[in-house]
Design an enzyme around this catalytic site. Sequence first.
Site, short mmCIF file in Angstrom:
data_model
loop_
_atom_site.label_atom_id
_atom_site.label_comp_id
_atom_site.label_asym_id
_atom_site.label_seq_id
_atom_site.Cartn_x
_atom_site.Cartn_y
_atom_site.Cartn_z
N CYS A 212 0.53 1.76 14.26
CA CYS A 212 0.39 2.77 13.22
C CYS A 212 0.66 2.20 11.82
CB CYS A 212 1.36 3.93 13.51
SG CYS A 212 1.13 5.38 12.48
N ALA A 213 1.19 0.99 11.74
CA ALA A 213 1.53 0.40 10.45
C ALA A 213 0.27 0.11 9.64
CB ALA A 213 2.33 -0.88 10.65
N LYS B 52 9.74 -16.15 -10.83
CA LYS B 52 8.93 -15.07 -11.38
C LYS B 52 7.81 -15.63 -12.26
CE LYS B 52 9.10 -11.06 -14.44
NZ LYS B 52 9.96 -10.24 -15.34
N PHE C 263 -4.96 2.70 14.66
CA PHE C 263 -5.19 3.71 13.63
C PHE C 263 -6.24 3.18 12.67
CE2 PHE C 263 -1.63 5.75 15.37
CZ PHE C 263 -1.49 7.00 14.77
N ASN D 106 0.84 -1.20 0.00
CA ASN D 106 0.00 0.00 0.00
C ASN D 106 0.88 1.25 0.00
OD1 ASN D 106 0.58 0.70 2.90
ND2 ASN D 106 -0.47 -1.26 3.22
N LYS E 159 -14.01 -0.39 14.94
CA LYS E 159 -12.68 -0.93 15.20
C LYS E 159 -12.29 -0.74 16.66
CE LYS E 159 -8.05 -0.95 13.12
NZ LYS E 159 -7.20 -0.35 12.06
N ILE F 193 -2.63 -8.09 13.89
CA ILE F 193 -1.58 -7.83 14.88
C ILE F 193 -2.12 -7.10 16.09
CG2 ILE F 193 0.59 -6.60 15.29
CD1 ILE F 193 1.36 -7.21 12.39
#
Length: 453
Positions: free
Chosen positions: A309-310, A324, A360, A245, A374, A344
Amino acid sequence: MSRLAGQRIVLGISAGIAAYKSAVLARLLKKAGAEVRVVMTEGAQAFITPLTLQALTGEEVRTSLLDPQAEAGMGHIELAKWADIVLIAPATADVMARLAAGMADDLLTTLCLATRARCLLAPAMNQAMWSHPASQRNAAMLTEMGWQQLGPDAGEQACGDVGGGRMLEPEAIVATLEETLSGKAPSSGALPLDVTPKHDDCAPAPDAFMAASNEADTGALAGRHVVITAGPTREAIDPVRYLSNHSSGKMGFALAEAARTLGARVTLIAGPVSLPTPEGITRVDVISAMDMLAAVNAALSTCDIFIGCAAVADYRLLDVAEHKLKKVPGTTSLTLNLTENPDIIATVTASEHAPFTIGFAAETRELARHAHDKLVRKRLDLIVANDVAAPGLGFGADDNAAVLYHLAASGPDDPVMSHTLSPRPKQDLARAILDYMLPLYHGHQPTRSSASS
């Protein structure tokens, strides 16, 4: 230098849900250099503990008029003479009525009758109570008696009503005090304050109070271990491609630096970002969500405060290709078989000795609804919600804004409190988040030892 530096302020706290804001107010007054002593009514202690205010002010909190030790020296008179300013925040309808009637049936009302200090109050009550003729009469009487009224504000209330009666935010109260001390006409309609502190000749100068405040400020998290996750995770598709992201990690790194400034020992668990490590911080670099979970678990046993915060990827490949993946001639689509990553932050709150936990919520719509969900579902102590679709804010930007949400108490059915932080540099926003967190953390009681997500 703040005009509040060196001012002696008695902060009176009465029995309203807005009492939680008084902890933030006390900290802001101390940060501005004021010397603060807190007086709480009996009812106020049902909303916030004296220990929280003592930790924030460094002074013993007074709660009783009939305290034998304090009253041996006529403590309420001594406190009344000591003050330059008496500020009651929140001021409930009951306290305003008793003050208007000239009653002196507890420590707070007694010292208000005995003081020569300038007196201010910040009303806080249900909108119907505030609009009642009796409350309006009492407010008018107090103004005639010399009380300066700060607010109230209007908006959503803890009970679900919308209207006038909300206590002004702590930042607005401090800004109004600054204005009145400078002689400007404050937006609340308060009268200018007497700017001359009533100190003895041997009392410390305002500079000394400011220095003491700054010294205390840097140690607010001394001895605490703060663990922060920051940045994105990358979930491999094959050796050269991945899912991820737009998180830059800037907000998490700013929080780590702010926590370190407050004296904390900080462990920063960072996904793949190109940011320098702030000085004095232990950094653990990870790539995937599974890597991050392992690093969090390793740090959890000594963690006092966890800040998630991740921007952790929700899913990862069920099977990562060894080589690949090549484009197949004649095909126009590719199907990836995904599986859910571990949650987590829910793992943290479900741990046996869960730390104070901040989450967050980066949303593009219905910010309040998603953040509330949340907050309750993951049993967070505080959630920081931001609209990442807002231009110039959020992912990758240097500035951000946020709305902070937390429950008034510990149950999922308790009212949700909110506090808005306007757009500002992420370093400033990080400090504002921690300043708001501190009184919540000091009043924190572990309740999640058996929690599950």
